[in-house]
Enzyme design. Sequence first.
Site, PDB file in Angstrom:
ATOM      1  CG  ASP A 156      -1.669   1.346   0.952  1.00 39.87           C
ATOM      2  OD1 ASP A 156      -2.157   1.335   0.229  1.00 39.87           O
ATOM      3  OD2 ASP A 156      -2.455   1.733   2.246  1.00 39.87           O
ATOM      4  CD  GLU A 209      -1.940   5.878   3.597  1.00 38.62           C
ATOM      5  OE1 GLU A 209      -2.291   6.584   2.571  1.00 38.62           O
ATOM      6  OE2 GLU A 209      -2.483   4.534   3.926  1.00 38.62           O
ATOM      7  CG  HIS A 247      -1.828  10.035   4.844  1.00 30.15           C
ATOM      8  ND1 HIS A 247      -0.348  11.371   4.877  1.00 30.15           N
ATOM      9  CD2 HIS A 247      -1.733  10.767   3.106  1.00 30.15           C
ATOM     10  CE1 HIS A 247      -0.409  12.079   4.154  1.00 30.15           C
ATOM     11  NE2 HIS A 247      -0.561  11.701   3.110  1.00 30.15           N
ATOM     12  CG  HIS A 291      -6.586   5.824   4.710  1.00 30.37           C
ATOM     13  ND1 HIS A 291      -6.949   4.970   3.964  1.00 30.37           N
ATOM     14  CD2 HIS A 291      -7.937   6.313   4.816  1.00 30.37           C
ATOM     15  CE1 HIS A 291      -7.808   4.881   4.018  1.00 30.37           C
ATOM     16  NE2 HIS A 291      -8.793   5.955   4.679  1.00 30.37           N
ATOM     17  CG  ASP A 310      -4.341   0.935   5.350  1.00 29.86           C
ATOM     18  OD1 ASP A 310      -5.142   0.957   6.682  1.00 29.86           O
ATOM     19  OD2 ASP A 310      -4.540   2.121   4.709  1.00 29.86           O
TER      20      ASP A 310
END
Length: 231
Positions: free
Chosen positions: A7, A9, A57, A150, A155
């Site tokens: 994942d 950000e 985030h 997040h 995640d």
Amino acid sequence: MREIVFDTETTGFEPSEGHRLVEIGALELINHMPTGVTFHKYINPEREIPADATRVHGITNERVADCPLFADIADEWLEFVGDAPMIAHNAAFDMRFINAELGWIGKPPYAPERFIDTLAMARKKFPGSPVSLDALCRRFSIDNSHREFHGALLDTELLAEVYLELRGGRQPGLALVGKGAASGDERVHIDRPYRAPRPHAVPDAEQAAHRAFLEKKVKKSLWLAGDTPSA
């Protein structure tokens, strides 16, 4: 089989508008099970992080001011991923940013077919239902109560569990053995209920038909050995 769940950000939605990565998290799966091997980096995006992105985030400009640039961690990232398939939720978004960052430092991009999109998997399996990561965690009873923001690595850990469930979940009787299993000092034992043999009586008519077939079609039949053939 080795796979990488990951994942990212970012500072925004589009690298074409100058947005950059600020965090990458990834973990390794072998035969669809986490090995405990992870990759996690905060990245200096070389630009301001908008307040809207920070609200999502939780990453501030101060947090990443002294972090490495993507160029500094690119080789380590490429080595970690290797040639494994890459699993992400809404994979097109993450692929766009990863490939943009690679392109800016002269590295070849990943091919689209490398990516497995759990969002597409969920939409196909649950048409018309919510398929965000939080929604899928609720559906599969995966605890995400500690997810305040997040975060790439958090995640990723949740997504690995969701991915396993989307593939059908843990099979009944599946057990993971420790390191000593290879030497035989640990074994997997699965209790199964005992079921006594059940007698199956063959009707007289079927026995007579079978005997007639053998007498007519099979010479010196073993099934008739010791019997007196009928006239």
